[in-house]
Write a protein that holds these residues in place. Structure first.
Motif, PDB file in Angstrom:
ATOM      1  N   GLN A 190       0.839  -1.196   0.000  1.00 15.49           N
ATOM      2  CA  GLN A 190       0.000   0.000   0.000  1.00 15.49           C
ATOM      3  C   GLN A 190       0.868   1.237   0.000  1.00 15.49           C
ATOM      4  N   TYR A 191       0.424   2.277  -0.729  1.00  9.56           N
ATOM      5  CA  TYR A 191       1.167   3.528  -0.760  1.00  9.56           C
ATOM      6  C   TYR A 191       0.741   4.357   0.435  1.00  9.56           C
ATOM      7  N   GLY A 192       1.529   4.276   1.513  1.00 13.53           N
ATOM      8  CA  GLY A 192       1.324   4.991   2.778  1.00 13.53           C
ATOM      9  C   GLY A 192      -0.026   5.641   3.021  1.00 13.53           C
ATOM     10  N   GLU A 209       0.853   1.026  -8.558  1.00 15.04           N
ATOM     11  CA  GLU A 209      -0.199   1.836  -9.211  1.00 15.04           C
ATOM     12  C   GLU A 209       0.162   3.323  -9.155  1.00 15.04           C
ATOM     13  N   HIS A 210       0.644   3.753  -8.001  1.00 17.05           N
ATOM     14  CA  HIS A 210       1.016   5.156  -7.823  1.00 17.05           C
ATOM     15  C   HIS A 210       2.145   5.533  -8.784  1.00 17.05           C
ATOM     16  N   ALA A 211       3.154   4.695  -8.865  1.00 19.83           N
ATOM     17  CA  ALA A 211       4.304   4.960  -9.750  1.00 19.83           C
ATOM     18  C   ALA A 211       3.862   5.013 -11.210  1.00 19.83           C
ATOM     19  N   LEU A 234      10.017   6.426 -10.695  1.00 19.40           N
ATOM     20  CA  LEU A 234      10.902   5.944  -9.625  1.00 19.40           C
ATOM     21  C   LEU A 234      10.924   6.839  -8.387  1.00 19.40           C
ATOM     22  N   HIS A 235      10.071   7.873  -8.327  1.00 15.55           N
ATOM     23  CA  HIS A 235      10.248   8.881  -7.280  1.00 15.55           C
ATOM     24  C   HIS A 235      10.064   8.334  -5.869  1.00 15.55           C
ATOM     25  N   ASP A 236       9.261   7.285  -5.723  1.00 16.37           N
ATOM     26  CA  ASP A 236       9.047   6.716  -4.393  1.00 16.37           C
ATOM     27  C   ASP A 236       9.767   5.386  -4.209  1.00 16.37           C
ATOM     28  N   PHE A 237      10.757   5.152  -5.057  1.00 14.96           N
ATOM     29  CA  PHE A 237      11.514   3.898  -4.953  1.00 14.96           C
ATOM     30  C   PHE A 237      12.049   3.698  -3.528  1.00 14.96           C
ATOM     31  N   TRP A 268       2.165  15.874 -10.239  1.00 14.75           N
ATOM     32  CA  TRP A 268       1.663  14.592 -10.748  1.00 14.75           C
ATOM     33  C   TRP A 268       1.581  13.558  -9.626  1.00 14.75           C
ATOM     34  N   ASP A 269       2.572  13.598  -8.732  1.00 14.82           N
ATOM     35  CA  ASP A 269       2.596  12.719  -7.560  1.00 14.82           C
ATOM     36  C   ASP A 269       1.264  12.842  -6.802  1.00 14.82           C
ATOM     37  N   ASP A 270       0.831  14.062  -6.557  1.00 19.03           N
ATOM     38  CA  ASP A 270      -0.400  14.301  -5.795  1.00 19.03           C
ATOM     39  C   ASP A 270      -1.648  13.806  -6.531  1.00 19.03           C
TER      40      ASP A 270
HETATM   41 FE    FE Z   1       4.636   9.757  -4.381  1.00 19.44          FE
END
Ligand code: FE
Length: 178
Positions: free
Chosen positions: A15-17, A25-27, A49-52, A151-153
């Motif tokens: 899960q993404y925090g 999915e988030h990436a 890769l930003h949340d790698f 885009w992250d948001d």
């Molecule tokens: Fe993120």
């Protein structure tokens, strides 16, 4: 490259925090937004890769809920910089600072953050002071980090269809140093 993709395949289902999407999915959603906007291979790779760093820490599940900042924006860098240029790693390194910056210059940005993102913001040092914001924006790749952040948001939509990981393999190869 191989190992990075393997880590997403193996651990991307996490899960993404506190959000309603998985890390993978988030990436993919974040990278797809950059691709749709016609961005460079480097920025698309940075988005993917930003949340790698969330996938390679060994702090266990639900770190933010436990009041821990996993410092994921830095954690990914030693692995990624062997394969990718600064145009990929700098926006990743700066994407948390970009959130602190956007909150400082635009209160409506803070309002629109998800509850999980507001929670992690506090652990990450909170909203930048005016001086810190002015310093942030002078750095190389600050505009790219802000773009990535926006885009992250947005990349938190449950069950949104996106291209899969293999679709972005060519982009990663294009952006890579070797
Ligand atoms: Fe993120």
């Amino acid at each position: 490259m191989h190992i990075i993709l393997e880590i997403y395949r193996d651990r991307g289902n996490a899960q993404y925090g506190g959000e309603a999407v998985s890390q993978l999915e988030h990436a993919l959603q974040c990278a797809a937004l950059a691709e749709q906007a016609g961005q460079s291979a480097e920025l698309i790779a940075a988005c993917l890769l930003h949340d790698f760093g969330h996938l390679v820490h060994r702090l266990g599940e639900g770190v933010t809920a436990r009041g821990i900042d996993d410092r994921h924006e830095y954690r990914a860098i030693p692995i990624l910089e062997k394969r990718f240029p600064t145009a990929v790693t700098a926006p990743i390194r700066l994407h948390v600072a970009a959130k602190r910056y956007l909150c400082a210059i635009d209160p409506s940005y803070w309002n629109a953050l998800s509850p999980a993102s507001k929670r992690s913001l506090e652990l990450q040092g909170g909203i930048f002071s005016d001086a810190a914001a002015a310093q942030f924006i002078q750095q190389p790749y600050a505009p790219e980090a802000i773009q990535l952040r926006r885009w992250d948001d947005l990349a938190k939509i449950p069950n949104l269809p996106t291209p899969d990981l293999s679709h972005f393999t060519t982009v990663l190869q294009e952006a890579a140093i070797v």
